[in-house]
Design an enzyme around this catalytic site. Structure first.
Site, PDB file in Angstrom:
ATOM      1  N   ASP A  14      12.211   1.846 -16.809  1.00 14.11           N
ATOM      2  CA  ASP A  14      11.772   1.039 -17.861  1.00 14.11           C
ATOM      3  C   ASP A  14      12.516  -0.493 -18.076  1.00 14.11           C
ATOM      4  OD1 ASP A  14      10.427   2.890 -18.609  1.00 14.11           O
ATOM      5  OD2 ASP A  14      12.112   4.111 -19.818  1.00 14.11           O
ATOM      6  N   HIS A  66       4.455   1.690 -16.996  1.00 13.73           N
ATOM      7  CA  HIS A  66       4.530   0.084 -17.057  1.00 13.73           C
ATOM      8  C   HIS A  66       3.796  -0.618 -18.024  1.00 13.73           C
ATOM      9  CE1 HIS A  66       6.423   0.983 -12.496  1.00 13.73           C
ATOM     10  NE2 HIS A  66       6.898   1.456 -13.349  1.00 13.73           N
ATOM     11  N   GLN A  68      10.629   3.985 -11.837  1.00 14.40           N
ATOM     12  CA  GLN A  68      11.836   4.700 -12.150  1.00 14.40           C
ATOM     13  C   GLN A  68      12.861   3.546 -11.877  1.00 14.40           C
ATOM     14  OE1 GLN A  68       9.617   6.870  -9.944  1.00 14.40           O
ATOM     15  NE2 GLN A  68       8.974   7.172 -11.865  1.00 14.40           N
TER      16      GLN A  68
END
Ligand code: GDP
Ligand code: IMO
Ligand code: MG
Length: 422
Positions: free
Chosen positions: A13, A41, A223
């Site tokens: 993130d 995303h 990730q």
């Protein structure tokens, strides 16, 4: 030409989607190489906010090829929903979207096993997104998995039935119900028919062919490095190699084809799910980071755990990935802070200090050693690095000094345009 890799250096993130979308026009091809629908995303442009899970973040840019690589685990049902979610944008992306025939398929039973396994772990649960990621990668490595190319074969149903039989055995072991399986299967098979209408390709030939034609490729990580199955805070990790090396195996490109490695990190840290997080703040400052940074998961909506920037962890990720340029995001979230802390080392249980990550952060309790910076206390409206507030310049140069990699991009808002390049 070569492959540039953009990947997250923290626990995910970091703003990968936004930056990939921003950089995409400079590339001929954008491709995902690992992960699956556990990723979320977010992209913002022209007043739209959109979250992508499996589709590469180059999809909104005209004429770019988007490739889902062999290293990805694909949920056909989520894929169908994602494609339908793009309808309103009237994009002509279909001819330019390719899916590797070697991409592993997430079955409905993989998701049930994910839930069963997390339930059985109780307090020790990973905090998985419950998208079936772990069980699908387990089947890949265990050589049981089904791949996208299999759906074109005559005996696909037989292969599917064999795998599901195995999965039902696992669910029985966990005493986990599979009552709604028929319903899930109906949606799954419908989604497979939909998937068949796309370019299912030998993407390793496709990508290497592009490289031979001098085309440029941007590999989009999912990730973050601290969730990598080998180097992350094991076992609280995801089940793939989230690092530069993962781009080679997840696309079928040789290491010498990789050129730039863009390492992206937030100006602070967040983590969703369980596992160690040395600089986590359990106080009002942590709450404030969450509120001002809108730190809620793009995939699950869960509140993200928040804390200060952790340089030993960042440095670790930089070394493992061979990062050549750093991109810092969410700088604007710190605009109103009087003081900004950065962790520069850890004190271990025996009182010694280190700048390295201990073998097992789960067992060793480390106390972060902080250096404090004065906040810049203003909005960053600059269009060039030279015009940044002095305090921000100091903050950025300190990070560069510590990790010995230049920061070449600063993101000051979620929108495509809120991006400053050096
Ligand atoms: P990804 O998984 O790495 O693509 O990141 P996510 O999309 O899950 O989370 C990043 C969140 O921060 C999203 O809501 C983005 O819209 C937002 N974002 C990205 N860059 C910035 C930034 O520079 N400032 C602010 N305020 N938000 C940002
Ligand atoms: P993007 O690409 C943040 C976390 C989960 C959990 C652990 C394992 O948006 O940065 P999994 O479902 O993979 O078995 O979950 O990893 N996780 C992420 N955290 N961003 C992600 O992706 C994540 N994908 C998985 O919260 O702790
Ligand atoms: Mg995300």
């Amino acid at each position: 030409m070569s492959v540039d890799v953009l990947l997250g250096l923290q626990w995910g993130d970091e703003g990968k989607g936004k930056i990939v979308d921003y950089l995409a026009p400079k590339y001929d091809v954008v491709t995902r190489f690992q992960g699956g629908p556990n990723a979320g995303h977010s992209l913002e442009f022209d007043g739209h906010k959109h979250v992508l899970h499996q589709i590469p973040s180059g999809i909104f840019r005209d004429g770019i090829k988007n490739v889902i690589g062999n290293g990805v685990v694909l949920d056909p049902v989520i894929f169908k929903k994602e494609i339908e979610g793009l309808d309103k944008f009237n994009l002509d992306f279909k001819p330019n979207l390719y899916i590797s025939k070697k991409t592993q398929i997430i079955l409905p039973t993989h998701k049930l096993i994910d839930a069963a396994s997390e339930r059985a772990k109780g307090e020790q649960k990973i905090g998985s997104t419950l998208k079936g990621i772990g069980p699908t990668y387990q089947d890949k490595i265990g050589r049981f998995g089904l791949r996208v190319g299999d759906i074109l074969t005559k005996n696909f149903k037989e292969k599917y039935d064999n795998l599901v039989k195995r999965h039902l055995g696992i669910l029985k072991f966990y005493d986990y119900p599979a009552d709604n399986l028929q319903e899930l299967e109906a949606a799954f098979f419908k989604a497979l028919e939909f998937l068949k209408t796309f370019n299912l390709s030998d993407s390793e030939y496709l990508i290497n062919g592009y490289l031979n034609e001098n085309k440029s490729v941007l590999a989009e990580g999912a990730q973050g490095s601290l969730l990598d199955v080998d180097f992350g805070s094991y076992p609280f990790v995801t089940s793939s190699n989230t690092m530069t090396a993962g781009a080679c195996t997840g696309l079928g490109v040789a290491p010498q084809k990789i050129k730039e490695v863009y390492g992206i990190f937030k100006a602070y840290c967040t983590r969703v799910g369980s596992g160690p997080f040395p600089t986590e703040l359990h106080d009002a400052t942590g709450e404030r980071l969450r509120a001002e940074g809108s730190e809620f998961g793009a995939t699950t909506g869960r509140p993200r755990r928040c804390g200060w920037l952790d340089l030993p962890a960042l440095n670790y990720a930089i070394i493992l990935n061979g990062v050549t340029q750093l991109f810092i995001t969410k700088v604007d979230v710190l605009n109103n802070f009087d003081t900004i802390n950065v962790c520069v080392g850890y004190q271990l249980e025996d009182g010694t200090e280190t700048k390295e990550l201990p073998y097992d952060l789960c067992d060793e309790t480390v106390v972060p050693i902080y250096k404090s910076f004065k906040g810049w206390k203003q909005e960053v409206n600059a269009t060039s690095f030279e015009d940044f507030p002095t305090e921000l310049k100091e903050y950025l140069s300190f990070i560069e000094d510590q990790v010995k990699v230049p920061i070449t991009l600063v993101s000051v808002g979620p929108d495509r345009t809120e991006t400053i390049l050096k």
